[in-house]
Design a protein around this motif. Structure first.
Motif, short mmCIF file in Angstrom:
data_model
loop_
_atom_site.label_atom_id
_atom_site.label_comp_id
_atom_site.label_asym_id
_atom_site.label_seq_id
_atom_site.Cartn_x
_atom_site.Cartn_y
_atom_site.Cartn_z
N MET A 181 34.23 37.53 41.00
CA MET A 181 34.46 36.33 40.23
C MET A 181 35.98 36.13 40.10
SD MET A 181 33.14 33.95 38.21
CE MET A 181 31.52 34.59 38.32
N ARG A 182 36.45 35.02 40.60
CA ARG A 182 37.89 34.74 40.55
C ARG A 182 38.28 34.15 39.19
NH1 ARG A 182 38.53 31.19 45.71
NH2 ARG A 182 36.75 30.38 44.67
N VAL A 183 39.50 34.43 38.78
CA VAL A 183 40.03 33.96 37.50
C VAL A 183 39.99 32.43 37.42
CG1 VAL A 183 42.16 33.80 36.15
CG2 VAL A 183 41.45 35.97 37.10
N SER A 184 40.26 31.76 38.52
CA SER A 184 40.32 30.30 38.51
C SER A 184 39.00 29.65 38.09
CB SER A 184 40.74 29.76 39.88
OG SER A 184 39.84 30.20 40.87
N SER A 185 37.88 30.38 38.22
CA SER A 185 36.60 29.80 37.87
C SER A 185 36.28 29.86 36.38
CB SER A 185 35.49 30.47 38.66
OG SER A 185 35.37 31.82 38.31
N PHE A 186 36.99 30.68 35.61
CA PHE A 186 36.68 30.76 34.17
C PHE A 186 37.89 30.72 33.25
CE2 PHE A 186 36.97 35.16 35.59
CZ PHE A 186 37.71 35.77 34.60
N ARG A 239 37.97 39.11 38.23
CA ARG A 239 37.79 39.39 36.81
C ARG A 239 38.11 40.83 36.46
NH1 ARG A 239 31.92 39.62 35.42
NH2 ARG A 239 32.27 41.64 36.37
N ASP A 240 37.68 41.77 37.28
CA ASP A 240 37.88 43.18 36.97
C ASP A 240 39.36 43.57 37.03
OD1 ASP A 240 35.19 43.44 36.56
OD2 ASP A 240 34.78 44.10 38.60
N THR A 241 40.12 42.94 37.92
CA THR A 241 41.56 43.20 37.99
C THR A 241 42.23 42.75 36.69
OG1 THR A 241 41.54 42.88 40.38
CG2 THR A 241 43.68 42.67 39.26
N VAL A 242 41.86 41.57 36.21
CA VAL A 242 42.45 41.06 34.97
C VAL A 242 42.01 41.91 33.78
CG1 VAL A 242 42.62 39.06 33.44
CG2 VAL A 242 42.65 38.74 35.91
N ALA A 243 40.78 42.36 33.79
CA ALA A 243 40.30 43.24 32.70
C ALA A 243 41.10 44.53 32.66
CB ALA A 243 38.82 43.54 32.88
N SER A 244 41.43 45.09 33.82
CA SER A 244 42.22 46.31 33.84
C SER A 244 43.66 46.05 33.38
CB SER A 244 42.20 46.96 35.22
OG SER A 244 42.83 46.15 36.17
N ILE A 245 44.20 44.85 33.66
CA ILE A 245 45.53 44.49 33.16
C ILE A 245 45.51 44.43 31.64
CG2 ILE A 245 47.24 42.62 33.02
CD1 ILE A 245 46.52 41.93 35.94
#
Length: 187
Positions: free
Chosen positions: A1-6, A93-99
């Protein structure tokens, strides 16, 4: 899921100019009922795009109050030095969650070619995880949509059909339909 979608796009995010006072940022938070304001500097060129300088949250306002910062001063006084944590719209999404986890923050500013395009919060990540949980066992696509499967045999049949021919076609197909389930055997 890409960040741009949510993500919340830049036009929906509450922003303040870097020359704003702490009082103006506080007033924006209260009037717009938000927990964070992105501080931007608008470039005065042919693009007029915003470049993020940081983010001010309710916690930052409370800490400024505790330190007795004059609310008439520039909001640059209370922008935390590490508050400009960014990601790309194409990050997953998981990359941003880890950030968020690594930086111990609740907001990540989304930038594309150094221009502000949106924001993602820990709430957005949690909501997307909940949607994935409800979608199980199916995987959601990059834009967050679910694959569309027919639930009943009638949804597959063309509007004008020969019932005998349709039954023989359906008997030879290996598709799975909800009305093919033998629910008695599950007890």
């Amino acid at each position: 899921m890409r960040v741009s979608s949510f993500m919340a796009s830049a036009d929906k995010v509450v922003t303040a100019d870097s020359s704003s006072s702490v009082q103006e940022v506080l007033d924006l938070m209260v009037s717009k009922q938000v927990g964070a304001v992105v501080i931007v500097c608008t470039q005065k060129d042919d693009t007029d795009k915003s470049v993020p300088e940081g983010i001010i949250t309710k916690t930052d306002i409370l800490q400024a109050y505790r330190r007795r910062v004059d609310i008439g001063e520039s909001c640059k006084l209370i922008i935390r030095k590490n508050s400009l944590v960014t990601c790309n719209p194409d990050d997953d999404r998981d990359t941003v969650a880890s950030i968020l986890e690594r930086e111990k923050m609740h907001h990540v500013i989304v930038v594309h070619e150094e221009h502000f395009v949106g924001i993602v919060s820990s709430w957005d990540i949690a909501a997307e995880c909940a949607k994935d949980n409800r979608a199980w066992p199916y995987l959601r696509s990059e834009d967050g949509s679910l694959p569309q499967f027919p639930r009943f045999k009638e949804e597959v049949l063309p509007p004008a059909y020969d019932p005998q021919k349709a039954v023989s076609i359906l008997n030879h197909k290996h598709d799975f339909f909800m009305d093919d389930l033998d629910l008695e055997s599950f007890q």
